[in-house]
Design an enzyme around this catalytic site. Structure first.
Site, PDB file in Angstrom:
ATOM      1  N   THR A  27       0.722  -1.238  -0.080  1.00 32.15           N
ATOM      2  CA  THR A  27      -0.047   0.132   0.069  1.00 32.15           C
ATOM      3  C   THR A  27       0.819   1.238   0.102  1.00 32.15           C
ATOM      4  O   THR A  27       1.999   1.156   0.653  1.00 32.15           O
ATOM      5  CB  THR A  27      -0.967   0.052   1.265  1.00 32.15           C
ATOM      6  OG1 THR A  27      -1.907  -1.094   1.375  1.00 32.15           O
ATOM      7  CG2 THR A  27      -1.920   1.067   1.327  1.00 32.15           C
ATOM      8  N   THR A  60       4.188   4.391  -3.559  1.00 33.75           N
ATOM      9  CA  THR A  60       5.187   3.737  -4.597  1.00 33.75           C
ATOM     10  C   THR A  60       4.509   2.390  -5.239  1.00 33.75           C
ATOM     11  O   THR A  60       4.537   2.059  -6.220  1.00 33.75           O
ATOM     12  CB  THR A  60       6.339   3.444  -3.841  1.00 33.75           C
ATOM     13  OG1 THR A  60       6.927   4.359  -2.882  1.00 33.75           O
ATOM     14  CG2 THR A  60       7.427   2.847  -4.547  1.00 33.75           C
ATOM     15  N   ALA A  95       8.221   1.331   2.069  1.00 34.14           N
ATOM     16  CA  ALA A  95       8.569   1.375   3.578  1.00 34.14           C
ATOM     17  C   ALA A  95       8.529   2.705   4.083  1.00 34.14           C
ATOM     18  O   ALA A  95       8.695   3.650   2.873  1.00 34.14           O
ATOM     19  CB  ALA A  95       9.514   0.558   3.993  1.00 34.14           C
ATOM     20  N   GLY A 144       3.553   1.871   7.811  1.00 34.91           N
ATOM     21  CA  GLY A 144       2.449   2.103   8.312  1.00 34.91           C
ATOM     22  C   GLY A 144       2.115   3.406   8.261  1.00 34.91           C
ATOM     23  O   GLY A 144       1.096   3.916   8.674  1.00 34.91           O
ATOM     24  N   GLY A 164       0.942   4.961   5.698  1.00 37.49           N
ATOM     25  CA  GLY A 164      -0.405   5.036   5.174  1.00 37.49           C
ATOM     26  C   GLY A 164      -1.498   4.086   5.999  1.00 37.49           C
ATOM     27  O   GLY A 164      -2.598   3.929   5.730  1.00 37.49           O
ATOM     28  N   GLU A 208      -0.563  -5.503   5.929  1.00 36.87           N
ATOM     29  CA  GLU A 208       0.910  -5.449   5.174  1.00 36.87           C
ATOM     30  C   GLU A 208       1.600  -6.697   6.090  1.00 36.87           C
ATOM     31  O   GLU A 208       2.322  -7.506   5.316  1.00 36.87           O
ATOM     32  CB  GLU A 208       1.588  -4.240   5.306  1.00 36.87           C
ATOM     33  CG  GLU A 208       0.927  -3.328   4.378  1.00 36.87           C
ATOM     34  CD  GLU A 208       1.569  -1.784   4.504  1.00 36.87           C
ATOM     35  OE1 GLU A 208       1.135  -0.878   3.637  1.00 36.87           O
ATOM     36  OE2 GLU A 208       2.148  -1.433   5.625  1.00 36.87           O
TER      37      GLU A 208
HETATM   38  C1  5RP Z   1       1.456   1.927   4.157  1.00 38.37           C
HETATM   39  C2  5RP Z   1       3.227   1.857   4.356  1.00 38.37           C
HETATM   40  C3  5RP Z   1       3.830   2.365   3.224  1.00 38.37           C
HETATM   41  O1  5RP Z   1       4.695   1.211   2.369  1.00 38.37           O
HETATM   42  C4  5RP Z   1       4.588   3.511   3.625  1.00 38.37           C
HETATM   43  O2  5RP Z   1       3.960   4.441   4.188  1.00 38.37           O
HETATM   44  C5  5RP Z   1       5.194   4.052   2.323  1.00 38.37           C
HETATM   45  O3  5RP Z   1       4.500   4.571   1.415  1.00 38.37           O
HETATM   46  P1  5RP Z   1       4.794   5.647   0.117  1.00 38.37           P
HETATM   47  O4  5RP Z   1       5.209   4.556  -0.765  1.00 38.37           O
HETATM   48  O5  5RP Z   1       3.655   6.151   0.035  1.00 38.37           O
HETATM   49  O6  5RP Z   1       6.067   6.511   0.681  1.00 38.37           O
HETATM   50  O7  5RP Z   1       3.760   1.299   5.112  1.00 38.37           O
HETATM   51  O8  5RP Z   1       1.005   1.594   5.474  1.00 38.37           O
END
Ligand code: 5RP
Length: 223
Positions: free
Chosen positions: A28, A31, A83, A95, A97, A103
């Site tokens: 999620t 990326t 991550a 986390g 997001g 996950e």
């Molecule tokens: C969501 C996550 C995502 O992998 C993490 O927040 C990275 O997000 P992004 O790709 O938007 O930088 O752990 O729960």
């Protein structure tokens, strides 16, 4: 190259990690959203996906990839996710997001964890990014007090409800030098659903987007 360009480049590199014809674990975040956009041209290669969030599920379904219930799946060769921070040992904070619980479940069900980051997320020691912890609503203050006793500064992510109907505490100032120890300690507390430390089961392959291209590192977990 800006951060979003690096995220797209690393997502492009992650396509090579997919096992054709198999089920794919999908994380999620922004990326992963790039990855899903790129998967639109690879739909016939993917037997189905196990998704880590309602948001990723909607995107996968929109491009025509079947989303499967983990209970109906016996083997996931590869899980791909982003991550918030990652060390050279593959220990991660995740986390940001809010999808950390699913996950961690999909990661645990998968043989290889491919982590995609841009260079700004590579660290020697975790903890500059506040650690997300999913908690059962009635335990919010109890868990927050225990985090303060551990030296942390928890903040309630107000207005945010996880896909599982729970709350998130974002914790600054924790000493995460021993990431595996901290993960074990906090996971044991009543009311904690999931701590966003992914150290006991870290990344196996680390793809890092930099201005000069994407670096690939295989991480050995023999120790
Ligand atoms: C969501 C996550 C995502 O992998 C993490 O927040 C990275 O997000 P992004 O790709 O938007 O930088 O752990 O729960």
């Amino acid at each position: 190259m800006n951060q979003d360009d690096m995220k797209r480049a690393v997502a492009q590199a992650a396509l090579k990690e997919i096992t054709p014809g198999a089920i794919l674990g999908v994380g999620t975040g922004s990326t992963v959203n790039h990855l899903i956009d790129l998967l639109a041209n690879r739909v016939s290669d993917i037997r189905g996906a196990v998704s880590s969030s309602d948001a990723s599920t909607r995107r996968l379904q929109a491009i025509g990839i079947p989303v499967l219930d983990l209970n109906d799946v016996d083997s996931i060769p590869v899980y791909i996710d982003g991550a918030d921070e990652v060390t050279g040992h593959g220990h991660m904070i995740k986390g940001g997001g809010g999808a950390l619980t699913r996950e961690k479940i999909v990661a645990a069900a998968s043989r290889r964890f491919v982590c995609m980051v841009d260079a700004s997320k590579r660290v020697d020691v975790l903890g500059a990014f506040p650690l997300p912890i999913e908690v059962i609503p009635m335990a919010r203050s109890l868990v927050a007090r225990k985090l303060v006793a551990l030296g942390g500064r928890p903040a309630w992510r107000e207005g945010f409800i996880t896909d599982n109907g729970n709350l998130i505490l974002d914790v600054a100032a924790l000493d995460l030098t021993d990431a595996i120890g901290a993960e074990r300690t906090i996971t044991r507390w009543p009311g904690v659903v999931t701590v966003g430390l992914f150290a006991e089961r870290g990344a196996d392959i680390l793809l890092t987007g930099t201005g000069g291209g994407v670096g690939r590192q295989e991480i050995s977990h023999k120790n």
